[in-house]
Write a protein that holds these residues in place. Structure first.
Motif, mmCIF file in Angstrom:
data_model
loop_
_atom_site.group_PDB
_atom_site.id
_atom_site.type_symbol
_atom_site.label_atom_id
_atom_site.label_comp_id
_atom_site.label_asym_id
_atom_site.label_seq_id
_atom_site.Cartn_x
_atom_site.Cartn_y
_atom_site.Cartn_z
ATOM 1 N N LEU A 163 0.831 -1.202 0.000
ATOM 2 C CA LEU A 163 0.000 0.000 0.000
ATOM 3 C C LEU A 163 0.868 1.255 0.000
ATOM 4 C CD1 LEU A 163 -2.825 -1.051 2.488
ATOM 5 C CD2 LEU A 163 -3.024 -0.816 0.012
ATOM 6 N N THR A 176 -5.128 2.420 -5.733
ATOM 7 C CA THR A 176 -5.456 2.533 -4.316
ATOM 8 C C THR A 176 -6.595 3.519 -4.095
ATOM 9 O OG1 THR A 176 -4.472 2.745 -2.102
ATOM 10 C CG2 THR A 176 -3.851 4.405 -3.740
ATOM 11 N N ASP A 180 -9.350 0.565 0.474
ATOM 12 C CA ASP A 180 -8.204 -0.209 0.951
ATOM 13 C C ASP A 180 -7.989 0.010 2.445
ATOM 14 O OD1 ASP A 180 -7.763 -1.049 -1.640
ATOM 15 O OD2 ASP A 180 -6.183 0.423 -2.028
#
Length: 257
Positions: A163, A176, A180
């Protein structure tokens, strides 16, 4: 019982990755041809965490496949039209024709995962969904469709690293979003739902295969090997015969007689 805690140790791939991947992809090309010539159907379904590497596996799975005979279905939130039907309706519409393979990037298990955890489905709905899913999968298999269910798992530490990479690399920003981090914050709730899902749907006819996704290369080789093994076990892998008339004309045209 499947316990995801047992799939978190990072194990770097020790083989010759490029060579092994190429061999698997050549094998998978032949497997798709076998499905085409023998009119066999297959469904390959992926579940797993955000940033677990499902997309990378799918890219390598389909790299050598004829696009006329496979389809990838990325599953997002249902549309208003889809909400007007039972939750399996949109998946039934996407099932493959004879000779084709359908790939689902996320699936009908959303009812007992994200819809359960986020409260989009009532408790009665997601409880009932376990029986509906098992019946749906049993019908698929009884109708001659090969069903493969993979779950790609990563540890919290590895997910966080990926991430972060999506934040730092501007060409990955599109991958993203807020979902998330909402899902990350509820990891314990998702783990509970996942283990419940495995306990209720890891059936003899439609078992789950868990892929340790902490090392991407190892995960890809493991996943593609599992898929190839399962597909091969359910299709005649004899090479297709050449039509004698086609051979006669071709040899004459090419000067091979």
């Amino acid at each position: 019982m499947i316990d995801l805690a047992g799939f978190e140790k990072t194990k770097p791939y020790k083989g010759h990755y490029k060579r092994d991947l190429a061999a698997l992809q050549e094998r998978l090309e032949r497997i798709l041809v076998a499905h085409i010539v023998h009119d066999r159907r297959a469904v390959v379904m992926f579940e797993g965490w955000d940033a677990a590497g499902k997309g990378g596996i799918i890219q390598r799975l389909t790299a050598g496949w004829d696009p006329r005979h496979f389809a990838v279905h990325p599953i997002a939130a249902p549309t208003d039209e889809e909400k007007a039907h039972d939750f399996l309706w949109r998946f039934r519409r996407a099932l493959p024709a004879p000779g084709d393979i359908a790939i689902f990037d996320r699936s009908w298990y959303g009812r007992v995962l994200v819809e359960r955890v986020e409260g989009y489905a009532s408790e009665a709905d997601w409880h009932r969904a376990f029986e509906e899913i098992n019946a749906f999968e049993a019908d698929l298999i009884a109708g001659g469709t090969t069903l493969i269910k993979l779950f790609v798992h990563v540890s919290q530490a590895e997910q966080d690293r990926r991430l972060e990479d999506r934040l730092e690399d501007p060409w990955k920003h599109w991958k993203t979003g807020l979902d998330d981090y909402r899902n990350r914050a509820r990891r314990p709730d998702y783990l509970a739902a996942m283990h419940d899902m495995f306990a209720r749907t890891d059936t003899g006819g439609a078992p789950w295969t868990v892929i340790n996704g902490n090392d991407k290369k190892a995960a890809r080789i493991h996943a593609l090997t599992a898929i190839a093994d399962h597909l091969e076990a359910n299709v005649d892998m004899s090479p297709p015969a050449l039509d004698p008339e086609v051979e006669r004309v071709a040899r004459a045209a090419l000067g091979l007689d």
